[in-house]
Motif scaffolding. Structure first.
Motif, PDB file in Angstrom:
ATOM      1  N   PRO A 165     -30.857 -56.099  -0.315  1.00  0.00           N
ATOM      2  CA  PRO A 165     -30.508 -56.149  -1.743  1.00  0.00           C
ATOM      3  C   PRO A 165     -29.018 -56.391  -1.936  1.00  0.00           C
ATOM      4  CG  PRO A 165     -31.752 -54.149  -1.220  1.00  0.00           C
ATOM      5  CD  PRO A 165     -31.425 -54.806   0.081  1.00  0.00           C
ATOM      6  N   GLY A 166     -28.681 -56.788  -3.156  1.00  0.00           N
ATOM      7  CA  GLY A 166     -27.329 -57.260  -3.457  1.00  0.00           C
ATOM      8  C   GLY A 166     -26.241 -56.220  -3.277  1.00  0.00           C
ATOM      9  N   ASP A 167     -25.058 -56.739  -2.991  1.00  0.00           N
ATOM     10  CA  ASP A 167     -23.883 -55.923  -2.747  1.00  0.00           C
ATOM     11  C   ASP A 167     -23.558 -55.026  -3.962  1.00  0.00           C
ATOM     12  OD1 ASP A 167     -21.320 -55.842  -0.912  1.00  0.00           O
ATOM     13  OD2 ASP A 167     -20.638 -55.879  -2.995  1.00  0.00           O
ATOM     14  N   LYS A 168     -23.290 -53.762  -3.670  1.00  0.00           N
ATOM     15  CA  LYS A 168     -23.012 -52.785  -4.739  1.00  0.00           C
ATOM     16  C   LYS A 168     -21.714 -53.139  -5.461  1.00  0.00           C
ATOM     17  CE  LYS A 168     -21.745 -48.333  -3.573  1.00  0.00           C
ATOM     18  NZ  LYS A 168     -20.543 -47.927  -4.309  1.00  0.00           N
ATOM     19  N   SER A 169     -20.673 -53.430  -4.701  1.00  0.00           N
ATOM     20  CA  SER A 169     -19.367 -53.711  -5.329  1.00  0.00           C
ATOM     21  C   SER A 169     -19.444 -54.939  -6.240  1.00  0.00           C
ATOM     22  CB  SER A 169     -18.309 -53.973  -4.253  1.00  0.00           C
ATOM     23  OG  SER A 169     -18.022 -52.801  -3.550  1.00  0.00           O
ATOM     24  N   ILE A 170     -20.083 -55.990  -5.756  1.00  0.00           N
ATOM     25  CA  ILE A 170     -20.156 -57.227  -6.549  1.00  0.00           C
ATOM     26  C   ILE A 170     -21.064 -57.006  -7.766  1.00  0.00           C
ATOM     27  CG2 ILE A 170     -20.855 -59.671  -6.506  1.00  0.00           C
ATOM     28  CD1 ILE A 170     -20.132 -59.667  -3.490  1.00  0.00           C
ATOM     29  N   SER A 171     -22.161 -56.263  -7.572  1.00  0.00           N
ATOM     30  CA  SER A 171     -23.079 -56.009  -8.699  1.00  0.00           C
ATOM     31  C   SER A 171     -22.358 -55.281  -9.834  1.00  0.00           C
ATOM     32  CB  SER A 171     -24.286 -55.190  -8.232  1.00  0.00           C
ATOM     33  OG  SER A 171     -25.054 -55.936  -7.303  1.00  0.00           O
ATOM     34  N   HIS A 172     -21.545 -54.268  -9.488  1.00  0.00           N
ATOM     35  CA  HIS A 172     -20.780 -53.564 -10.535  1.00  0.00           C
ATOM     36  C   HIS A 172     -19.927 -54.544 -11.337  1.00  0.00           C
ATOM     37  CE1 HIS A 172     -21.335 -49.314  -9.721  1.00  0.00           C
ATOM     38  NE2 HIS A 172     -21.016 -49.437  -8.446  1.00  0.00           N
ATOM     39  N   ARG A 173     -19.202 -55.381 -10.607  1.00  0.00           N
ATOM     40  CA  ARG A 173     -18.255 -56.281 -11.283  1.00  0.00           C
ATOM     41  C   ARG A 173     -18.998 -57.299 -12.140  1.00  0.00           C
ATOM     42  NH1 ARG A 173     -16.196 -53.844  -6.914  1.00  0.00           N
ATOM     43  NH2 ARG A 173     -13.930 -53.712  -6.649  1.00  0.00           N
ATOM     44  N   TYR A 174     -20.101 -57.852 -11.625  1.00  0.00           N
ATOM     45  CA  TYR A 174     -20.870 -58.818 -12.421  1.00  0.00           C
ATOM     46  C   TYR A 174     -21.445 -58.119 -13.662  1.00  0.00           C
ATOM     47  CZ  TYR A 174     -20.777 -62.451  -8.723  1.00  0.00           C
ATOM     48  OH  TYR A 174     -20.395 -63.413  -7.807  1.00  0.00           O
ATOM     49  N   ALA A 175     -21.941 -56.899 -13.496  1.00  0.00           N
ATOM     50  CA  ALA A 175     -22.510 -56.175 -14.644  1.00  0.00           C
ATOM     51  C   ALA A 175     -21.451 -55.992 -15.728  1.00  0.00           C
ATOM     52  CB  ALA A 175     -23.036 -54.810 -14.196  1.00  0.00           C
ATOM     53  N   MET A 176     -20.271 -55.569 -15.316  1.00  0.00           N
ATOM     54  CA  MET A 176     -19.221 -55.273 -16.305  1.00  0.00           C
ATOM     55  C   MET A 176     -18.708 -56.544 -16.987  1.00  0.00           C
ATOM     56  SD  MET A 176     -17.035 -52.318 -14.403  1.00  0.00           S
ATOM     57  CE  MET A 176     -17.949 -51.049 -13.527  1.00  0.00           C
ATOM     58  N   LEU A 177     -18.430 -57.567 -16.178  1.00  0.00           N
ATOM     59  CA  LEU A 177     -17.857 -58.780 -16.763  1.00  0.00           C
ATOM     60  C   LEU A 177     -18.902 -59.528 -17.586  1.00  0.00           C
ATOM     61  CD1 LEU A 177     -15.518 -59.927 -13.847  1.00  0.00           C
ATOM     62  CD2 LEU A 177     -14.963 -58.562 -15.871  1.00  0.00           C
ATOM     63  N   ALA A 178     -20.166 -59.500 -17.138  1.00  0.00           N
ATOM     64  CA  ALA A 178     -21.241 -60.129 -17.921  1.00  0.00           C
ATOM     65  C   ALA A 178     -21.384 -59.403 -19.258  1.00  0.00           C
ATOM     66  CB  ALA A 178     -22.558 -60.092 -17.147  1.00  0.00           C
ATOM     67  N   GLY A 179     -21.208 -58.085 -19.240  1.00  0.00           N
ATOM     68  CA  GLY A 179     -21.325 -57.293 -20.468  1.00  0.00           C
ATOM     69  C   GLY A 179     -20.222 -57.601 -21.471  1.00  0.00           C
ATOM     70  N   LEU A 180     -19.078 -58.051 -20.981  1.00  0.00           N
ATOM     71  CA  LEU A 180     -17.957 -58.384 -21.875  1.00  0.00           C
ATOM     72  C   LEU A 180     -17.987 -59.864 -22.299  1.00  0.00           C
ATOM     73  CD1 LEU A 180     -15.250 -57.599 -23.202  1.00  0.00           C
ATOM     74  CD2 LEU A 180     -14.118 -58.125 -21.038  1.00  0.00           C
ATOM     75  N   ALA A 181     -18.610 -60.697 -21.466  1.00  0.00           N
ATOM     76  CA  ALA A 181     -18.518 -62.156 -21.659  1.00  0.00           C
ATOM     77  C   ALA A 181     -19.251 -62.641 -22.907  1.00  0.00           C
ATOM     78  CB  ALA A 181     -19.100 -62.857 -20.430  1.00  0.00           C
ATOM     79  N   GLN A 182     -19.039 -63.895 -23.170  1.00  0.00           N
ATOM     80  CA  GLN A 182     -19.762 -64.616 -24.219  1.00  0.00           C
ATOM     81  C   GLN A 182     -20.993 -65.236 -23.559  1.00  0.00           C
ATOM     82  OE1 GLN A 182     -18.537 -65.479 -27.588  1.00  0.00           O
ATOM     83  NE2 GLN A 182     -20.681 -66.140 -27.694  1.00  0.00           N
ATOM     84  N   GLY A 183     -22.174 -64.968 -24.080  1.00  0.00           N
ATOM     85  CA  GLY A 183     -23.381 -65.614 -23.561  1.00  0.00           C
ATOM     86  C   GLY A 183     -24.199 -64.705 -22.662  1.00  0.00           C
ATOM     87  N   THR A 184     -25.267 -65.294 -22.105  1.00  0.00           N
ATOM     88  CA  THR A 184     -26.206 -64.515 -21.292  1.00  0.00           C
ATOM     89  C   THR A 184     -26.046 -64.882 -19.821  1.00  0.00           C
ATOM     90  OG1 THR A 184     -27.779 -64.391 -23.112  1.00  0.00           O
ATOM     91  CG2 THR A 184     -28.674 -64.020 -20.913  1.00  0.00           C
ATOM     92  N   SER A 185     -25.733 -63.901 -19.009  1.00  0.00           N
ATOM     93  CA  SER A 185     -25.617 -64.116 -17.558  1.00  0.00           C
ATOM     94  C   SER A 185     -26.948 -63.775 -16.914  1.00  0.00           C
ATOM     95  CB  SER A 185     -24.536 -63.206 -16.967  1.00  0.00           C
ATOM     96  OG  SER A 185     -23.270 -63.563 -17.464  1.00  0.00           O
ATOM     97  N   ARG A 186     -27.280 -64.519 -15.878  1.00  0.00           N
ATOM     98  CA  ARG A 186     -28.518 -64.228 -15.128  1.00  0.00           C
ATOM     99  C   ARG A 186     -28.115 -63.860 -13.712  1.00  0.00           C
ATOM    100  NH1 ARG A 186     -28.898 -68.249 -18.302  1.00  0.00           N
ATOM    101  NH2 ARG A 186     -30.099 -67.880 -20.190  1.00  0.00           N
ATOM    102  N   LEU A 187     -28.408 -62.620 -13.321  1.00  0.00           N
ATOM    103  CA  LEU A 187     -27.950 -62.092 -12.043  1.00  0.00           C
ATOM    104  C   LEU A 187     -29.149 -61.859 -11.127  1.00  0.00           C
ATOM    105  CD1 LEU A 187     -25.393 -59.528 -13.566  1.00  0.00           C
ATOM    106  CD2 LEU A 187     -24.958 -61.905 -12.845  1.00  0.00           C
ATOM    107  N   SER A 188     -29.219 -62.646 -10.038  1.00  0.00           N
ATOM    108  CA  SER A 188     -30.315 -62.504  -9.071  1.00  0.00           C
ATOM    109  C   SER A 188     -29.850 -61.631  -7.922  1.00  0.00           C
ATOM    110  CB  SER A 188     -30.714 -63.865  -8.493  1.00  0.00           C
ATOM    111  OG  SER A 188     -30.995 -64.756  -9.529  1.00  0.00           O
TER     112      SER A 188
END
Ligand code: S3P
Length: 443
Positions: free
Chosen positions: A34-57
Motif C-alpha cells: 500500500p501507498g507511502d504514509k508520508s506521501i499520502s499525508h501530503r497529497y491528502a492535505m494539498l488536494a484538500g486545499l487545491a482547486q478541483g478534484t484530485s484522484r489518488l490511487s
C-alpha cells in the motif's frame, strides 16, 4: 466520513489484540505494498486545499493518513472513497472553512504538525487534538517558526491540545534546529500562504516529499545549495496520482529477508526517493542482496521494483552521524534484528526516537530483553551485540505500530514463540502487515 479506524473496518474503540509469531524457515513471495504514509499525508492535505478534484490511487491504508483526510473534510474538502479504491478529494479552492469540530489527528504527528502549518495563514481558529500518545509529543518545534510568521499557537505544556490562530503571515528565513521533515513541511506549508518568500535551511537534508508534492500541485519552489524557498500566494491545482508503495512498510519484509540465506522477495512499485533510500544501502551493507528494477519517476518521486535475496552472512551496522535522521522510522526493526547479526547493531545520535509514537529506545531495549537478548541503552541510541539467540517471549507494543511490527520480524528467527500484545497498532501505518507476514513466511 467514518473515523479512520471505522473506515478500515475496525471499531473506533479498538481493543488490544495479541498476535503470535512462530519461528520460520524463510520468507518468499511477491507483493505490491500500500501507498507511502508520508506521501499520502501530503497529497491528502494539498488536494484538500487545491482547486478541483484530485484522484489518488494506492493511497495509504494506514489509519494515520486517513486522519489527515478526515481533518481535510472538517476544513471543507470533500472526500470520496470509490469502490475501485481510488480516493477522490475535492479541495476548497484555496480557502479553508472554519471547522465546527476539533481537528482529530488520532495517532498522527505528521497530520498535526504539517496541517498546523497549512492552516496558519487562513483566518480562523483551529484546535488540534490527538490520542494519548500524540498528546505527549513535542509541538514547540512548530510553534516557534509559525509564531515568528505571525500565527499565535496555544499549547498545553508544550503538547496538544493545540490551537492555531490563523491569519495573515509574513515570510521568514528559518534554519531547522532539529532534523525533521515535519517541521520543514509546517514552515513550507505556512510559507505557501505568507506575504513574501520564505526560505528554509536544513541542518540535515530530510525526506523531500513535501517539495515534490508541492511541485506536483503546481507550486514553484526554488532550491539553492542547502536552502529551499517558497513564494507566498501561489494556487494549487488538483492532480491524478498514484502513491508509491511505502518503503518504511517494505523495511519490515526486507529485514525479514535479511534473516534467511535462501529468502527471496519481490516488492513492486516501491517508493525509492533518494531521501528515504539510505535504508537500502544499510541493508545491502548488512548483507542483503538488493536489486532495483524498472526505476521510474512519478510526480517527482522515484518508484521501482525491489528484488531481494538473503545474505551469505548478516554482518551488522553502525548507524551514527546524520544517518539516523534519514532512516528514523526503520531504526526499531534494524535494532530488533541486531542479535542475529555477526557484529551487532549500534545506533547513536538518534535521540529523536525517544519522542516518537513511544520512547522507541526504551521500548526496543525492554522488548529485546523480554525475548532473551542482551542490549545496552544510551540516551541517544542503543547497542545490540551480535551472535545472540532469541528465545521468544512476550513483548508489548505500547500501542506503537513500528514496535509491534519490528518484534514480529525478530520473532521469525527466535527459537520459540513470540507473543505481541497491542498488535493492532500495526494498522496505524500498515493494516495488512500480519496477514502478509503469514503469507510470506514459511514455517
Ligand atoms: C515524517 C517524518 C518523520 C517520520 C514520520 C514521518 C514525514 O518525522 O518519523 O514517521 O512524513 O515527514 P520527523 O519529521 O518528526 O522526524
Amino acid at each position: 466520513m467514518a473515523s479512520p479506524l471505522e473506515w478500515l473496518g475496525m471499531s473506533s474503540i479498538t481493543t488490544s489484540t495479541t498476535q503470535t509469531v512462530q519461528p520460520a524457515r524463510t520468507v518468499r513471495g511477491s507483493v505490491r505494498l500500500p501507498g507511502d504514509k508520508s506521501i499520502s499525508h501530503r497529497y491528502a492535505m494539498l488536494a484538500g486545499l487545491a482547486q478541483g478534484t484530485s484522484r489518488l490511487s494506492n493511497f495509504s491504508t494506514g489509519a494515520d493518513p486517513h486522519s489527515s483526510l478526515a481533518c481535510m473534510e472538517a476544513l471543507g474538502a470533500t472526500v470520496v472513497k470509490r469502490d475501485d479504491g481510488v480516493i477522490e478529494v475535492t479541495g476548497v479552492g484555496g480557502k479553508f472553512h472554519q471547522p465546527t469540530r476539533d481537528l482529530d489527528c488520532g495517532n498522527s504527528g505528521s497530520t498535526m504538525r504539517m496541517l498546523a502549518g497549512l492552516v496558519a495563514s487562513h483566518p480562523g481558529t483551529y484546535t488540534f487534538v490527538g490520542d494519548a500518545s500524540l498528546t505527549k509529543r513535542p509541538m514547540q518545534r512548530i510553534k516557534g517558526p509559525l509564531e515568528q510568521m505571525g500565527a499565535p499557537i496555544d499549547l498545553t505544556e508544550g503538547h496538544a491540545p493545540m490551537t492555531v490562530h490563523g491569519g495573515p503571515l509574513k515570510a521568514i528565513e528559518f534554519s531547522t534546529p532539529i532534523a525533521s521533515a515535519q517541521v520543514k513541511t509546517a514552515v513550507l506549508f505556512a510559507g505557501l500562504g505568507a506575504d513574501g518568500t520564505t526560505t528554509l535551511q536544513e541542518a540535515v537534508r530530510t525526506r523531500d516529499h513535501s517539495e515534490h508534492a508541492l511541485r506536483a500541485f503546481g507550486v514553484e519552489l526554488e532550491r539553492t545549495k542547502g536552502a529551499i524557498s517558497i513564494r507566498g500566494g501561489q494556487q494549487l491545482h488538483a492532480i491524478d496520482a498514484t502513491v508509491p508503495g511505502d518503503l518504511s512498510s517494505a523495511a519490515f519484509f526486507l529485514c525479514a529477508a535479511l534473516l534467511f540465506p535462501d529468502s527471496q522477495l519481490v516488492l513492486d512499485e516501491v517508493g525509492m526517493n533518494p531521501s528515504r533510500s539510505a535504508l537500502l544501502d544499510v541493508l545491502a551493507g548488512m548483507g542483503l542482496q538488493v536489486k532495483v528494477l524498472d526505476l521510474a519517476e512519478k510526480h517527482g518521486e522515484m518508484v521501482g521494483t525491489l528484488q531481494v535475496n538473503g545474505p551469505v552472512e548478516i554482518t551488522g551496522a553502525e548507524i551514527t552521524g546524520d544517518l539516523p535522521a534519514l532512516i528514523i522510522d526503520e531504526l526499531p526493526v534494524l535494532a530488533a534484528i541486531g542479535p542475529f547479526t555477526r557484529n551487532g547493531v549500534l545506533i547513536r545520535n538518534a535521540k529523536e526516537l525517544r519522542v516518537k509514537e513511544s520512547d522507541r529506545i526504551a521500548l526496543v531495549v525492554q522488548n529485546l530483553r523480554a525475548v532473551g537478548a542482551v542490549v545496552e541503552e544510551f540516551e541517544d541510541g542503543l547497542h545490540v551485540p551480535g551472535g545472540q539467540t532469541l528465545t521468544g517471549g512476550v513483548v508489548d507494543s505500547a500501542d506503537d505500530h513500528r514496535i509491534a511490527m519490528a518484534f514480529a520480524i525478530a520473532g521469525l528467527r527466535a527459537t520459540g514463540e513470540t507473543t505481541i500484545h497491542g498488535a493492532e497498532a500495526a494498522a496505524i501505518s500498515f493494516p495488512e502487515f500480519f496477514p502478509l507476514l503469514r503469507e510470506l513466511s514459511q514455517g
